[in-house]
Design a protein around this motif. Structure first.
Motif, mmCIF file in Angstrom:
data_model
loop_
_atom_site.group_PDB
_atom_site.id
_atom_site.type_symbol
_atom_site.label_atom_id
_atom_site.label_comp_id
_atom_site.label_asym_id
_atom_site.label_seq_id
_atom_site.Cartn_x
_atom_site.Cartn_y
_atom_site.Cartn_z
ATOM 1 N N ASP A 1 -59.639 70.332 15.280
ATOM 2 C CA ASP A 1 -60.053 69.049 14.424
ATOM 3 C C ASP A 1 -61.451 69.094 14.330
ATOM 4 N N PRO A 2 -61.603 68.935 12.930
ATOM 5 C CA PRO A 2 -63.454 68.815 12.657
ATOM 6 C C PRO A 2 -64.083 67.568 13.319
ATOM 7 N N LYS A 3 -63.244 66.411 13.384
ATOM 8 C CA LYS A 3 -63.741 65.133 13.742
ATOM 9 C C LYS A 3 -64.219 65.364 15.145
ATOM 10 N N ARG A 4 -63.179 66.016 16.129
ATOM 11 C CA ARG A 4 -63.523 66.017 17.398
ATOM 12 C C ARG A 4 -64.725 67.052 17.642
ATOM 13 N N ILE A 5 -64.783 68.036 16.896
ATOM 14 C CA ILE A 5 -65.880 68.909 17.007
ATOM 15 C C ILE A 5 -67.105 68.382 16.517
ATOM 16 N N ALA A 6 -67.224 67.750 15.676
ATOM 17 C CA ALA A 6 -68.289 66.811 15.073
ATOM 18 C C ALA A 6 -68.731 65.931 16.142
ATOM 19 N N ALA A 7 -68.141 65.238 16.970
ATOM 20 C CA ALA A 7 -68.263 64.314 17.846
ATOM 21 C C ALA A 7 -68.925 65.039 19.289
ATOM 22 N N ILE A 8 -68.309 66.272 19.564
ATOM 23 C CA ILE A 8 -68.835 67.258 20.544
ATOM 24 C C ILE A 8 -70.441 67.632 20.329
ATOM 25 N N LEU A 9 -70.513 68.020 18.803
ATOM 26 C CA LEU A 9 -71.733 68.456 18.410
ATOM 27 C C LEU A 9 -72.833 67.356 18.419
ATOM 28 N N GLU A 10 -72.160 66.090 17.872
ATOM 29 C CA GLU A 10 -72.979 64.892 17.817
ATOM 30 C C GLU A 10 -73.758 64.549 19.191
ATOM 31 N N HIS A 11 -72.525 64.530 20.238
ATOM 32 C CA HIS A 11 -72.974 64.197 21.733
ATOM 33 C C HIS A 11 -74.132 65.301 22.199
ATOM 34 N N LEU A 12 -73.775 66.514 21.983
ATOM 35 C CA LEU A 12 -74.721 67.447 22.539
ATOM 36 C C LEU A 12 -76.298 67.394 21.781
#
Length: 127
Positions: A31-42
């Motif tokens: 899910d691109p939204k979940r991946i985006a959230a993980i990348l944003e957190h990092l």
């Protein structure tokens, strides 16, 4: 740490490890939204790392890393791998054409909880 752009990513594989190399469970995040959230957190917490080219030596022999996150890009390579221990986070930048680098730092309890919430969501369905 070099955090890839969302547009480069194809999927993420999360491994919950019992012992080094022995997963309790593994699941993919597409899910691109979940991946985006993980990348944003990092990206938000992308300070305080110590670079150590020999970080991977003790890491692969360590018994205290609990999670491994593999970031797969659209060329089916791994530009970034993250490991999470009980109170630390580490990773290796593996971008093609760039020198590899290993980094690690202490991980605050609140940051760890936030990151685990992002990466473990849905793991029960994939056991």
């Amino acid at each position: 740490m070099l955090i890839p752009a969302l547009g480069e990513m194809d999927f993420v594989v999360v491994h919950h490890l019992k012992l080094p190399g022995t997963p309790v469970w593994t699941h993919e995040i597409r899910d691109p939204k979940r991946i985006a959230a993980i990348l944003e957190h990092l990206r938000k917490h992308n300070t305080g790392y110590r670079a150590d080219s020999r970080f991977h030596d003790p890491l692969f022999g360590s018994r205290d890393h609990e999670y491994k996150i593999d970031f797969h890009d659209k060329a089916d390579t791994l530009p970034l791998i993250i490991w999470i221990g009980p109170n630390w986070i580490g990773g290796m930048d593996l971008r093609r054409g760039e020198p590899w680098s290993a980094r690690y730092r202490r991980l605050r309890a609140s940051e760890r909880r936030e990151l685990l919430a992002l990466i473990t969501q849905g793991e029960a369905e994939t056991r």
